[in-house]
Scaffold this motif. Structure first.
Motif, short mmCIF file in Angstrom:
data_model
loop_
_atom_site.label_atom_id
_atom_site.label_comp_id
_atom_site.label_asym_id
_atom_site.label_seq_id
_atom_site.Cartn_x
_atom_site.Cartn_y
_atom_site.Cartn_z
N ALA A 71 0.78 -0.92 -0.06
CA ALA A 71 -0.11 0.07 0.13
C ALA A 71 0.79 1.35 -0.08
O ALA A 71 0.81 2.26 -0.78
CB ALA A 71 -0.92 0.02 1.27
N LYS A 72 2.11 1.22 1.09
CA LYS A 72 2.68 2.59 0.83
C LYS A 72 3.56 2.73 -0.43
O LYS A 72 3.61 3.58 -0.89
CB LYS A 72 3.83 2.19 1.89
N ARG A 73 3.91 1.60 -1.05
CA ARG A 73 4.58 1.49 -2.37
C ARG A 73 3.69 2.14 -3.25
O ARG A 73 4.28 3.22 -4.17
CB ARG A 73 5.29 0.28 -2.77
N ASN A 74 2.44 1.81 -3.29
CA ASN A 74 1.53 2.13 -4.47
C ASN A 74 1.05 3.71 -4.21
O ASN A 74 0.89 4.39 -5.22
CB ASN A 74 0.16 1.34 -4.37
N VAL A 75 1.15 4.12 -2.77
CA VAL A 75 0.81 5.57 -2.50
C VAL A 75 1.82 6.25 -2.93
O VAL A 75 1.75 7.42 -3.82
CB VAL A 75 0.48 5.68 -1.19
N ALA A 76 3.05 5.75 -2.86
CA ALA A 76 4.40 6.60 -3.23
C ALA A 76 4.32 6.72 -4.67
O ALA A 76 4.67 7.79 -5.39
CB ALA A 76 5.49 6.15 -2.74
N ALA A 77 3.94 5.64 -5.42
CA ALA A 77 4.03 5.69 -6.88
C ALA A 77 2.80 6.50 -7.59
O ALA A 77 3.06 6.90 -8.61
CB ALA A 77 3.98 4.43 -7.49
#
Ligand SMILES: [Zn+2]
Length: 258
Positions: free
Chosen positions: A192-198
């Protein structure tokens, strides 16, 4: 044996070993499509599908329903037919609260070793118990232990059911404490964090997680799954704060979250 593994007949040893390896992958790997098309992910990185296997369980499922209600979570329950017949009211209550009910066979055998007619009996008996309790036939099927052979997906399709696997299987049936289990569920937050960052820019993952947990046990009713409940108490508010949307498997394949 050859009835189940026809491609291994009269094969040279090396080829047979390779075929056995391939069959093992196709039978057990959650995202293998070798033995037919299965659903393994949601259709949006913001959508998290929680799934619970091996219930209904009078010792745990009512507490789980309360917990899910508190966080406005709708989930999917893959139930065992023999358990459903023990507590049809609990299964009905699960459906009434907006959760989706799926088929997880009648007695939880390893389907890899079963012939097509036995697989069909397992699916039909579980279907019958679900319909008796809820009035509706299930649209989704999860094979016990994740094991498939070439006949599992077609047998489910014949009953208008799609096979559902997972992206994360933290092994909660082995958990003796939430301290053991909580870190094993960390990949959901990492994704989830990676997708928010992306962001929604190109390159971001286009799919989301299906988490496989257990509110019951195929061995008996009233199994202890308190570590699963405690780990959810920990993660549900955190997942919500990360912007994840909790979806049923029905919603996991409907229009993507915007
Ligand atoms: Zn199971």
């Amino acid at each position: 044996m050859y009835l189940m593994n026809p491609w291994m007949i009269a094969a040279p040893p090396a080829l047979a070993a390779a075929a056995a390896g391939l069959a093992g992958y196709g039978a057990a790997h959650p995202r293998s499509q070798l033995f037919g098309s299965t659903l393994c992910r949601t259709n949006s990185p913001r959508k998290l599908a929680l799934t619970f296997d091996d219930g209904p369980n009078p010792a745990i499922t009512p507490k789980l329903l309360e917990l899910l209600d508190r966080y406005k979570v709708r989930a999917t329950f893959f139930v065992i037919g023999k358990h459903a017949r023990e507590c049809p009211e609990l299964l009905k209550e699960t459906a009434v609260r907006g959760h989706v009910i799926g088929n997880h066979t009648d007695a939880h055998p390893n389907l890899f070793w079963l012939k097509p007619d036995r697989i069909t009996v397992e699916l039909r008996c579980c279907n019958f118990s679900i319909i008796a309790a809820t009035g509706a036939p299930p649209k989704w099927f999860r094979p016990p232990f994740g094991f498939r052979n070439p006949w599992v997906v077609p047998a489910a399709r014949e009953l208008n059911q799609r096979v559902v696997m997972w992206t994360l299987l933290p092994g909660d049936w082995r958990a003796t404490s939430s301290e053991w289990l909580i870190p094993r569920m960390e990949p959901i937050a990492v994704h989830a964090k990676r997708n928010v960052a992306a962001g929604s820019a190109s390159g971001a993952a286009a799919t989301g997680d299906i988490l496989c947990l257990h509110d019951g046990s195929h061995r008996q009713l009233n199994a202890d799954r308190l570590p699963t409940l405690a780990a959810l108490e920990y993660w549900l508010p955190r997942w919500r704060d990360l912007g994840l949307e909790f979806v049923t498997i029905d919603e996991a394949v409907s229009a993507p979250a915007t």
